[in-house]
Design a protein around this motif. Structure first.
Motif, PDB file in Angstrom:
ATOM      1  N   ASN A   1      36.287  33.209  46.939  1.00  0.00           N
ATOM      2  CA  ASN A   1      36.131  34.086  45.779  1.00  0.00           C
ATOM      3  C   ASN A   1      34.697  34.121  45.276  1.00  0.00           C
ATOM      4  O   ASN A   1      34.186  35.190  44.897  1.00  0.00           O
TER       5      ASN A   1
ATOM      6  N   GLN B   1      32.303  37.498  44.823  1.00  0.00           N
ATOM      7  CA  GLN B   1      31.573  37.917  43.624  1.00  0.00           C
ATOM      8  C   GLN B   1      30.117  38.256  43.960  1.00  0.00           C
ATOM      9  O   GLN B   1      29.548  39.196  43.410  1.00  0.00           O
TER      10      GLN B   1
ATOM     11  N   ASP C   1      30.690  50.225  41.313  1.00  0.00           N
ATOM     12  CA  ASP C   1      31.502  49.018  41.221  1.00  0.00           C
ATOM     13  C   ASP C   1      32.421  48.937  42.438  1.00  0.00           C
ATOM     14  O   ASP C   1      33.126  49.905  42.757  1.00  0.00           O
TER      15      ASP C   1
ATOM     16  N   ILE D   1      35.158  47.157  42.943  1.00  0.00           N
ATOM     17  CA  ILE D   1      36.575  47.262  42.586  1.00  0.00           C
ATOM     18  C   ILE D   1      36.950  48.720  42.355  1.00  0.00           C
ATOM     19  O   ILE D   1      38.007  49.185  42.803  1.00  0.00           O
TER      20      ILE D   1
ATOM     21  N   GLY E   1      42.945  42.774  44.100  1.00  0.00           N
ATOM     22  CA  GLY E   1      43.247  41.454  43.543  1.00  0.00           C
ATOM     23  C   GLY E   1      42.301  40.380  44.044  1.00  0.00           C
ATOM     24  O   GLY E   1      41.907  39.476  43.289  1.00  0.00           O
TER      25      GLY E   1
ATOM     26  N   TYR F   1      38.897  39.899  41.959  1.00  0.00           N
ATOM     27  CA  TYR F   1      38.810  39.324  40.618  1.00  0.00           C
ATOM     28  C   TYR F   1      38.523  37.828  40.697  1.00  0.00           C
ATOM     29  O   TYR F   1      39.117  37.123  41.515  1.00  0.00           O
TER      30      TYR F   1
ATOM     31  N   SER G   1      40.081  35.910  35.697  1.00  0.00           N
ATOM     32  CA  SER G   1      40.239  37.346  35.455  1.00  0.00           C
ATOM     33  C   SER G   1      41.489  37.882  36.144  1.00  0.00           C
ATOM     34  O   SER G   1      42.140  38.798  35.629  1.00  0.00           O
ATOM     35  N   TYR G   2      41.810  37.318  37.315  1.00  0.00           N
ATOM     36  CA  TYR G   2      43.019  37.763  38.013  1.00  0.00           C
ATOM     37  C   TYR G   2      44.268  37.351  37.239  1.00  0.00           C
ATOM     38  O   TYR G   2      45.200  38.149  37.082  1.00  0.00           O
TER      39      TYR G   2
ATOM     40  N   HIS H   1      44.477  39.663  34.347  1.00  0.00           N
ATOM     41  CA  HIS H   1      44.921  40.976  34.833  1.00  0.00           C
ATOM     42  C   HIS H   1      46.432  40.995  35.028  1.00  0.00           C
ATOM     43  O   HIS H   1      47.126  41.941  34.613  1.00  0.00           O
TER      44      HIS H   1
ATOM     45  N   ALA I   1      38.906  35.365  29.602  1.00  0.00           N
ATOM     46  CA  ALA I   1      38.867  36.556  30.451  1.00  0.00           C
ATOM     47  C   ALA I   1      39.754  37.652  29.872  1.00  0.00           C
ATOM     48  O   ALA I   1      39.385  38.835  29.881  1.00  0.00           O
TER      49      ALA I   1
ATOM     50  N   GLN J   1      38.313  41.276  28.953  1.00  0.00           N
ATOM     51  CA  GLN J   1      38.743  42.425  29.757  1.00  0.00           C
ATOM     52  C   GLN J   1      39.532  43.439  28.951  1.00  0.00           C
ATOM     53  O   GLN J   1      39.422  44.649  29.181  1.00  0.00           O
TER      54      GLN J   1
END
Length: 337
Positions: free
Chosen positions: A62, A66, A79, A81, A98, A101, A105-106, A109, A143, A147
């Protein structure tokens, strides 16, 4: 099925201190600029080069993803995403997006979408909040606020009710003790739990959830042993007999996560795949969220418990690039078909 699930603990085949292992690791010789260029080319192709997307995004950890997203933004002024959402569809899109993130953040979400609109996905709330550490919960709350400009506790309070709501609110406060054990207190707590299963008053329910949400995992391990000694019954069986609904499911989830999170998620995956005609959201959420934590261990528990591999069951229900993406996340170093 849940009753037979706990027999493994009686036999001592699962251990609290066993080390978990994920399936996705940092890629060697990592070059975020090159990956960003390849992703940009894949997304611009007619029909999109989905194999390229899978090959890159499922083979980078991950933190590396990023860095790829930052390089992509600098390179294309867009972006990543957003471009994935625009060019992909259905469950394959959910997997690829998915993966992009950061873990907190996931979680945010998934919780947001579990509570927005009509109805609430209570099982999503249970899976996430029953299994996360204090640190993960604090990061998740931050997060969520950033968000969605909303307060997670307030949203949970408005979208749930009763002792189920009270237990979720307790969990999301992130006040669980860490590393603390007291054998004498364990016996007292076990007696409180036993009385709570007998009396079932509102006060007893509150005491039950306070112990399960605030005591350390090590302490609860002792409490559950004392409960067995006092009552002659496993705590999961007692909860199932005395309570029902989402409150009961949440309490059981906490107990199972205390004992062995990998086994809990193996059970949840099996249920999502076999009991509900492949519940895609649950499968995707668990595979992504646990990919760098304990997904390899979950795979092992799955095969030990159900006699067939997670690969086998995914292949039976998923197809196309969606199937390829799920299998790639699960693969790790060894594919077990």
């Amino acid at each position: 099925m849940l009753k037979s699930f706990i027999i493994e603990y009686h036999n001592g085949s699962l251990g609290f201190f066993q080390q978990a292992q994920g399936t996705i690791f940092p890629a060697p010789n990592f070059n975020p600029i090159m990956d960003a260029q390849m992703l940009g080319g894949a997304l611009q192709e007619f029909g999109c080069d989905k194999d390229m997307l899978i090959g890159i995004l499922t083979q980078r950890c991950n933190a590396q993803r990023q860095m790829i997203a930052e390089a992509y933004q600098s390179m294309y002024g867009r972006d990543l995403i957003g471009d994935l959402k625009e060019n992909l569809s259905d469950h394959f899109k959910d997997v690829m997006v998915g993966l992009m993130y950061p873990p907190p953040s996931y979680d945010a979400h998934e919780l947001w979408h579990a509570m927005k609109g009509m109805g609430t996905d209570e099982n999503c709330l249970i899976d996430i909040l029953a299994s996360r550490t204090n640190g993960e919960i604090f990061q998740m709350q931050e997060a969520y606020s950033m968000q969605y400009n909303n307060n997670l506790q307030e949203n949970i309070y408005s979208e749930t009710s009763g002792h189920f709501r009270d237990t979720l609110i307790n969990l999301v406060q992130g006040t669980r003790e860490e590393g603390y054990t007291d054998p004498v207190m364990a016996g007292q707590d076990a007696m409180v739990l036993w009385e709570a299963c007998q009396q079932k008053t509102g006060e007893h329910k509150t005491m039950l959830q306070m112990i399960l949400c605030n005591k350390s995992y090590q302490q609860l391990w002792l409490v559950f042993q004392e409960f067995q000694n006092i009552s002659g019954q496993d705590i999961v069986d007692a909860i199932n007999e005395c309570y029902d609904g989402y409150f009961q499911q949440l309490l059981v989830a906490i107990v199972l996560c205390v004992r062995d999170k990998a086994s809990y998620f193996a059970y949840r995956l099996y249920s999502a795949i076999n009991d509900f005609g492949f519940h895609n959201k649950t499968v995707i959420r668990i595979l992504i969220a646990r990919s760098e934590i304990d997904l390899m261990t979950i795979r092992k528990r799955y095969k030990e418990r159900y006699g067939k591999s997670l690969f086998h069951d995914i292949r039976n229900y998923a197809s196309g690039h969606y199937e390829k993406a799920l299998l790639a996340i699960c693969a790790g170093d060894v594919e077990d078909y």
